[in-house]
Every structure is written in structure tokens, then in C-alpha cells.
Design a protein around this motif. Structure first.
Motif, PDB file in Angstrom:
ATOM      1  N   ILE A 206     -19.557   1.708  33.880  1.00  0.00           N
ATOM      2  CA  ILE A 206     -19.718   0.951  32.384  1.00  0.00           C
ATOM      3  C   ILE A 206     -19.382  -0.905  33.539  1.00  0.00           C
ATOM      4  CG2 ILE A 206     -19.217  -0.094  30.279  1.00  0.00           C
ATOM      5  CD1 ILE A 206     -17.805   3.337  30.549  1.00  0.00           C
ATOM      6  N   GLU A 207     -20.091  -1.634  33.084  1.00  0.00           N
ATOM      7  CA  GLU A 207     -20.166  -3.004  33.923  1.00  0.00           C
ATOM      8  C   GLU A 207     -19.692  -3.807  32.502  1.00  0.00           C
ATOM      9  OE1 GLU A 207     -22.283  -3.729  37.677  1.00  0.00           O
ATOM     10  OE2 GLU A 207     -23.907  -3.376  36.141  1.00  0.00           O
ATOM     11  N   ILE A 208     -19.062  -5.474  33.325  1.00  0.00           N
ATOM     12  CA  ILE A 208     -19.026  -6.132  31.630  1.00  0.00           C
ATOM     13  C   ILE A 208     -19.794  -7.398  32.157  1.00  0.00           C
ATOM     14  CG2 ILE A 208     -16.612  -6.390  32.395  1.00  0.00           C
ATOM     15  CD1 ILE A 208     -16.321  -6.788  29.020  1.00  0.00           C
ATOM     16  N   ASP A 209     -20.604  -8.479  31.299  1.00  0.00           N
ATOM     17  CA  ASP A 209     -20.733  -9.840  31.994  1.00  0.00           C
ATOM     18  C   ASP A 209     -19.265 -10.376  32.323  1.00  0.00           C
ATOM     19  OD1 ASP A 209     -22.970  -8.630  32.115  1.00  0.00           O
ATOM     20  OD2 ASP A 209     -24.035  -9.234  29.465  1.00  0.00           O
ATOM     21  N   ASP A 210     -19.111 -11.843  32.683  1.00  0.00           N
ATOM     22  CA  ASP A 210     -18.918 -12.620  33.071  1.00  0.00           C
ATOM     23  C   ASP A 210     -19.523 -13.841  32.399  1.00  0.00           C
ATOM     24  OD1 ASP A 210     -17.153 -14.811  34.132  1.00  0.00           O
ATOM     25  OD2 ASP A 210     -17.420 -14.470  36.273  1.00  0.00           O
ATOM     26  N   PRO A 211     -18.366 -14.486  31.600  1.00  0.00           N
ATOM     27  CA  PRO A 211     -18.589 -15.026  30.185  1.00  0.00           C
ATOM     28  C   PRO A 211     -18.867 -16.497  31.019  1.00  0.00           C
ATOM     29  CG  PRO A 211     -16.004 -14.685  30.339  1.00  0.00           C
ATOM     30  CD  PRO A 211     -16.638 -13.457  31.569  1.00  0.00           C
ATOM     31  N   GLN A 212     -18.769 -17.138  32.075  1.00  0.00           N
ATOM     32  CA  GLN A 212     -18.858 -18.246  32.751  1.00  0.00           C
ATOM     33  C   GLN A 212     -20.278 -18.338  34.290  1.00  0.00           C
ATOM     34  OE1 GLN A 212     -16.943 -20.596  32.648  1.00  0.00           O
ATOM     35  NE2 GLN A 212     -15.292 -18.782  31.214  1.00  0.00           N
ATOM     36  N   GLY A 213     -20.825 -16.778  33.848  1.00  0.00           N
ATOM     37  CA  GLY A 213     -22.129 -16.630  34.323  1.00  0.00           C
ATOM     38  C   GLY A 213     -22.101 -15.791  36.254  1.00  0.00           C
ATOM     39  N   GLY A 214     -20.902 -15.104  36.143  1.00  0.00           N
ATOM     40  CA  GLY A 214     -20.880 -15.144  37.293  1.00  0.00           C
ATOM     41  C   GLY A 214     -20.903 -13.262  37.621  1.00  0.00           C
TER      42      GLY A 214
ATOM     43  N   ASP B 195     -10.152 -12.006  24.622  1.00  0.00           N
ATOM     44  CA  ASP B 195     -11.311 -12.759  24.638  1.00  0.00           C
ATOM     45  C   ASP B 195     -12.160 -11.012  23.535  1.00  0.00           C
ATOM     46  OD1 ASP B 195     -14.318 -11.450  25.487  1.00  0.00           O
ATOM     47  OD2 ASP B 195     -12.897 -12.543  27.099  1.00  0.00           O
ATOM     48  N   GLY B 196     -11.886 -10.565  22.060  1.00  0.00           N
ATOM     49  CA  GLY B 196     -12.419  -9.208  22.615  1.00  0.00           C
ATOM     50  C   GLY B 196     -13.847  -9.140  21.396  1.00  0.00           C
ATOM     51  N   PHE B 197     -14.304  -7.636  21.598  1.00  0.00           N
ATOM     52  CA  PHE B 197     -15.069  -7.392  20.441  1.00  0.00           C
ATOM     53  C   PHE B 197     -15.495  -6.291  19.987  1.00  0.00           C
ATOM     54  CE2 PHE B 197     -16.375  -6.344  25.163  1.00  0.00           C
ATOM     55  CZ  PHE B 197     -16.908  -4.754  24.928  1.00  0.00           C
ATOM     56  N   PHE B 198     -16.462  -5.528  18.675  1.00  0.00           N
ATOM     57  CA  PHE B 198     -15.528  -4.041  18.681  1.00  0.00           C
ATOM     58  C   PHE B 198     -16.848  -3.057  19.529  1.00  0.00           C
ATOM     59  CE2 PHE B 198     -14.279  -6.072  14.501  1.00  0.00           C
ATOM     60  CZ  PHE B 198     -13.203  -6.169  14.995  1.00  0.00           C
ATOM     61  N   LEU B 199     -16.492  -2.073  20.177  1.00  0.00           N
ATOM     62  CA  LEU B 199     -16.473  -1.112  21.051  1.00  0.00           C
ATOM     63  C   LEU B 199     -17.435  -0.279  19.249  1.00  0.00           C
ATOM     64  CD1 LEU B 199     -17.942   0.079  23.867  1.00  0.00           C
ATOM     65  CD2 LEU B 199     -16.476   1.576  23.692  1.00  0.00           C
ATOM     66  N   ASP B 200     -16.439   0.240  18.440  1.00  0.00           N
ATOM     67  CA  ASP B 200     -17.501   1.748  17.404  1.00  0.00           C
ATOM     68  C   ASP B 200     -15.912   1.303  16.056  1.00  0.00           C
ATOM     69  OD1 ASP B 200     -18.525   4.615  17.164  1.00  0.00           O
ATOM     70  OD2 ASP B 200     -16.436   4.739  16.349  1.00  0.00           O
ATOM     71  N   ARG B 201     -16.841   1.311  15.310  1.00  0.00           N
ATOM     72  CA  ARG B 201     -16.615   0.328  13.638  1.00  0.00           C
ATOM     73  C   ARG B 201     -16.028   2.072  12.675  1.00  0.00           C
ATOM     74  NH1 ARG B 201     -16.250  -4.927  12.282  1.00  0.00           N
ATOM     75  NH2 ARG B 201     -17.965  -6.217  13.735  1.00  0.00           N
ATOM     76  N   GLY B 202     -15.500   3.604  13.853  1.00  0.00           N
ATOM     77  CA  GLY B 202     -15.271   3.798  13.301  1.00  0.00           C
ATOM     78  C   GLY B 202     -13.953   4.160  12.589  1.00  0.00           C
ATOM     79  N   ASN B 203     -13.405   5.350  12.765  1.00  0.00           N
ATOM     80  CA  ASN B 203     -11.986   6.070  12.103  1.00  0.00           C
ATOM     81  C   ASN B 203     -11.474   6.373  13.221  1.00  0.00           C
ATOM     82  OD1 ASN B 203      -9.488   5.830  11.112  1.00  0.00           O
ATOM     83  ND2 ASN B 203     -10.235   6.881   9.387  1.00  0.00           N
ATOM     84  N   PRO B 204     -10.842   5.804  14.450  1.00  0.00           N
ATOM     85  CA  PRO B 204     -10.301   4.602  14.222  1.00  0.00           C
ATOM     86  C   PRO B 204     -10.898   3.594  15.181  1.00  0.00           C
ATOM     87  CG  PRO B 204      -9.371   5.964  15.868  1.00  0.00           C
ATOM     88  CD  PRO B 204      -9.987   6.405  15.290  1.00  0.00           C
ATOM     89  N   VAL B 205     -11.153   2.383  14.042  1.00  0.00           N
ATOM     90  CA  VAL B 205     -12.021   1.449  15.159  1.00  0.00           C
ATOM     91  C   VAL B 205     -11.785   0.569  16.090  1.00  0.00           C
ATOM     92  CG1 VAL B 205     -11.995  -1.227  15.035  1.00  0.00           C
ATOM     93  CG2 VAL B 205     -11.985   0.141  12.837  1.00  0.00           C
ATOM     94  N   LEU B 206     -12.437   0.870  17.311  1.00  0.00           N
ATOM     95  CA  LEU B 206     -12.557   0.851  19.008  1.00  0.00           C
ATOM     96  C   LEU B 206     -12.337  -0.620  19.352  1.00  0.00           C
ATOM     97  CD1 LEU B 206     -11.489   2.052  21.414  1.00  0.00           C
ATOM     98  CD2 LEU B 206     -13.783   2.806  21.768  1.00  0.00           C
ATOM     99  N   SER B 207     -11.617  -1.334  19.850  1.00  0.00           N
ATOM    100  CA  SER B 207     -12.173  -3.063  19.838  1.00  0.00           C
ATOM    101  C   SER B 207     -11.192  -2.835  21.783  1.00  0.00           C
ATOM    102  CB  SER B 207     -10.971  -3.772  18.895  1.00  0.00           C
ATOM    103  OG  SER B 207     -10.281  -3.989  19.452  1.00  0.00           O
ATOM    104  N   VAL B 208     -12.555  -3.898  22.257  1.00  0.00           N
ATOM    105  CA  VAL B 208     -12.132  -4.223  24.077  1.00  0.00           C
ATOM    106  C   VAL B 208     -11.965  -5.418  24.003  1.00  0.00           C
ATOM    107  CG1 VAL B 208     -13.076  -3.717  26.540  1.00  0.00           C
ATOM    108  CG2 VAL B 208     -14.045  -2.078  24.595  1.00  0.00           C
TER     109      VAL B 208
END
Length: 455
Positions: free
Chosen positions: A187-195, A31-44
Motif C-alpha cells: 500500500i502506498e500513499i501519495d505525497d501532498p507536495q507532489g513528491g 491530515d486524514g481521510f476515511f478508509l471505511d465508514r462501517g462500524n467502527p468507522v476507520l480513518s487514516v
């Protein structure tokens, strides 16, 4: 399976930071998301790999996206995917210099983007706008250096909970310890399962004009070997004074960790548990490195001495993977790096309280490696063997003297636990060398013969 997961399946196994080499994959999802929509586009992207034994690992993969191939990024190409009749090209964003600035911009702003949260430490300037240059020598993580100001470490493998590297650097920052590079944010990233959220990255002050401890130590060994008739204390490149200062720095870090983070006296059965774990690791190692068999019984006696010891032990937070490659010498002293512990161990295990002697043992083992690495694949030379042992003994003693002077405690006395930690580390090294550098196996095997033969 999507086109992107197909790319990950082909690309990830070849990356140095991937820890599942040789294991069979059952499934890969992302699963991913866009971190920056500049040029180039950056997704994580979070890439979850389920192996055939049902173990699941999650890796963080930032991608930069371009409409046309970038010739200067050929080595960073992940692959191309169809996009409205055209192809869009995905690159490893950590190697794409033009996509590295957003990490620091969002940290400086304390942003929250998708499931990712950026937390500045509140001390020190974050150099917004600078591009980052990749550090090419790393194994399990990926780091970017931003000018002479900051270094960002990306933790590739995600696990729930605060990474010890962030936790300990923050604690030592609050203690105003002089032997670390200041923490600027994480930097942290949330757990999609709620952990619990996972730590994605940390930003520290960059230490310019510093010298790597391993390179300094091995240069000293080369100087010694070049002087056929001088002892280690007579050579211009003698390293003992630096080793003594490194011992003092290690003691300082241990003292501050004990002051600002939890400590406890080891329970009655702790030494027995540690000894049994070492014995179990030895049994597994003998299956991989048959040469260990001749030392196995003597090593079990070393471990048994720990189980029967009444040595008082105060457990605390420690480095967990201390060696000469984890320290930098600056004009003012030593800086200790990378408090995340052994990356192969689970995060919860790396955060457990332990004896500071584990760190001492790791550094003593590193002196042995520095002394003997030039003997690898060389004809047997009795004089050089003697000189290697002399160099290692001198620097081990200097490290212990520096630690003792700074702490008031001799860490290298007749401690059964220290001897066992050294032996256990050498057993681990035997397995590593047998799998990765068989020609280096002689180094830990010689150390084991010494440790096992002390009666």
C-alpha cells in the motif's frame, strides 16, 4: 490547534514505534481521510511533527471511532473529541480487531481511496474478511496477523520512496528464492507536495509453526550452560547445523539479489569513505560511552586497515540489519525477514548498494549476543565465559562454512572489511545499550576488546 492534534501530541510520545522520544516538539499538524465508514468507522491520518531543530517527521496513525467507550479497548484509547454535543472515542485502529478487515479487502480489490493506493502482488490469495491480531513485540512498525494466512506490516514512519522491504521481497519473489515469505501486496500513499509516494504497508504470507532464530540459539546456549562438563559440540541442543544452514540461506539471498537488482564494483575511494564514516561514528560514540576510549586507538587502526586495503568489493543490495531475530526456522529451512534495513537510517541510505559482508558481520555479532546474554548481571564465572566464547566461535564458523559452501566464497577469511564491519556494529551496540540497557553494555564491550586486540 485542533482537538485531534492535541490528542496526537499527548498520545504519540508514549508509543513504542515513535522514534523522536526525548526531542522537543515545535509544531504538530495532521491530515486524514476515511478508509471505511462501517462500524467502527476507520480513518487514516498523517501526523507531521516539527521539532525545535526544524527536522520534520511524518507518522501514519489509523484510528477507529466509536460512539461509546469500549471497555476491552481501554489500552488502545487515543482520546475523545466533541462531536455535535456528544463525545466520539478514538482508538488505535491497529489494536481494534473489528477495524482490521478493510486493509485486506481493499488490497484484494486493488482499491484507490483518497491518497492511498492498494496494489496486490498478483500471486497468492489475500484472505478477505479475516480480522487481524496485533503482534505485540515490534518496535518501529506495527503488524497484524490474519489467521494462519497473512501478515500485514504497517510502516509507521513515512518517507518518500518505495520501502526496501517491499522492493527486495518483490525482487526475491521474482527470483523464486525459497528463503522469504511471499509478498502478497503493498500500500502506498501519495505525497501532498507532489513528491514520490510513501510506502504505508506490505502484506506477506504468514509462516506458521516457525521458530524464531534468537529463541532457538539462546535455548542452545542454555542447554550448554546446564551441562557443566560437555563442550558445545557434545550438547543435545547444539545449534551449529542450523547455523550452517542459515549461512547457506544468507548466501542464496545475496546471490539472487545480485542477479536481479543492480550491482557495481566499488569505486577506488569507497573503502576510504567507509573507514572515515566508521571513525566518525566512533568519535561520537566515545562521547556517549566513555568506556570505549581505551579501545579507540586500536579501533581506528582496524578502520585504517580498510582504508588501505586493496580488497575487491562488489556492492549490491543487502539486508542491512541481519541478526538472529530476523530469521525463522521452518520444517524446510530458514526464512529471512525484514529487509527494510536499520529503521533509524534514512530510506535513501537504506537503499544504497553495500557489501554483503555487512550482513555477515551482523549475524556474527548476533551469535556473540546469543552466547553472552545469560552472563549479564551474573557473578564472574571463568568457565561460563570460556563456554560462551566456545559456543559463539563454533556457530560463527558454522555460519561461515554454510555461506562458503553455497557461494563458493569464504566470507570470514582475513578480510579487513569484515573485521571493521563487526567493530563498527559493536560500537553502535555500545551506544544502544548505554542508552537503553546499561546492564547489557558488557556484551559489545567484550567483543570490542576481542576485535581491537587482534593486532
Amino acid at each position: 490547534m485542533s482537538a485531534l492534534t492535541d490528542l496526537f501530541r499527548d498520545w504519540i510520545p508514549h508509543q513504542r514505534w515513535f522514534g523522536g522520544k526525548g526531542r522537543e516538539w515545535a509544531e504538530v499538524t495532521e491530515d486524514g481521510f476515511f478508509l471505511d465508514r462501517g462500524n467502527p468507522v476507520l480513518s487514516v491520518h498523517r501526523v507531521r511533527i516539527r521539532y525545535t531543530d526544524d527536522v520534520v517527521e511524518t507518522y501514519l496513525v489509523p484510528l477507529s471511532w466509536r460512539d461509546h467507550p469500549a471497555e476491552d479497548l481501554e489500552q488502545a484509547l487515543v482520546g475523545a473529541v466533541a462531536n455535535e454535543g456528544n463525545e466520539t472515542y478514538a482508538y488505535d485502529a491497529m489494536r481494534d480487531r473489528e477495524s482490521t478487515a478493510p486493509w485486506l479487502i481493499h488490497l484484494a480489490q486493488g482499491s484507490a481511496i483518497g491518497p492511498m493506493r492498494f496494489s496486490p502482488a498478483g500471486e497468492g490469495d489475500i484472505p478477505e474478511g479475516l480480522p487481524g491480531d496485533i503482534v505485540s513485540t515490534e518496535q518501529s512498525n506495527t503488524s497484524l496477523v490474519y489467521g494462519q494466512e497473512a501478515i500485514l506490516k504497517l510502516f509507521r514512519r513515512l518517507e518518500p520512496g518505495l520501502n526496501p522491504d517491499v522492493e527486495i521481497h518483490d525482487a526475491l519473489r521474482r527470483a523464486d528464492n525459497p528463503h522469504i515469505a511471499a509478498l502478497l501486496g503493498h500500500i502506498e500513499i501519495d505525497d501532498p507536495q507532489g513528491g514520490d509516494p510513501a510506502t504505508v504497508a506490505m502484506l506477506q504470507t504468514f509462516v506458521p509453526n516457525a521458530s524464531d532464530g534468537w529463541r532457538l540459539a539462546t535455548a542452545s546456549v542454555r542447554d550448554l550452560y546446564a551441562e557443566g562438563d560437555l563442550h558445545a559440540d557434545e550438547v543435545g541442543g547444539d545449534f551449529a547445523a542450523d547455523s550452517e544452514r542459515l549461512g547457506a540461506a544468507t548466501a542464496s539471498v545475496h546471490a539472487d539479489l545480485a542477479r536481479v537488482l543492480p550491482t557495481e564494483e566499488a569505486a577506488a575511494g569507497w573503502l576510504g569513505t567507509v573507514a572515515q564514516q566508521m571513525s566518525d561514528r566512533l568519535d561520537a560514540a566515545v562521547e556517549i560511552v566513555p568506556q570505549l576510549q581505551e579501545h579507540a586507538e586500536a579501533l581506528r587502526q582496524v578502520y585504517a586497515a580498510v582504508a588501505g586495503s586493496e580488497e575487491p568489493v562488489v556492492r549490491q543490495r543487502v539486508h542491512g540489519d541481519l541478526h538472529l531475530g530476523q530469521v525463522l526456522r521452518t520444517a524446510t529451512g530458514w526464512i529471512i525477514l525484514d529487509f527494510e534495513g536499520e529503521p533509524a537510517r534514512a530510506l535513501a541510505a537504506r537503499r544504497e548498494l553495500d557489501s554483503p559482508l555487512r550482513d555477515v558481520a551482523g549475524m556474527l555479532r548476533s551469535f556473540d549476543y546469543a552466547a553472552r546474554h545469560l552472563l549479564v548481571e551474573q557473578p564472574e564465572d571463568t568457565q561460563r565465559e570460556y563456554r560462551a566464547q566456545e559456543w559463539a566461535a563454533r556457530n560463527r564458523a558454522a555460519f561461515c562454512a554454510g555461506y562458503s559452501e553455497a557461494s563458493g566464497m569464504d566470507p570470514c577469511g582475513e578480510s579487513p572489511l569484515l573485521r571493521a564491519f563487526e567493530a563498527d556494529k559493536a560500537v553502535y551496540e555500545c551506544v544502544y545499550e548505554a542508552r537503553n540497557r546499561p546492564h547489557w553494555l558488557m556484551i559489545p564491550l567484550q567483543s570490542i576488546a576481542r576485535l581491537a586486540g587482534r593486532g
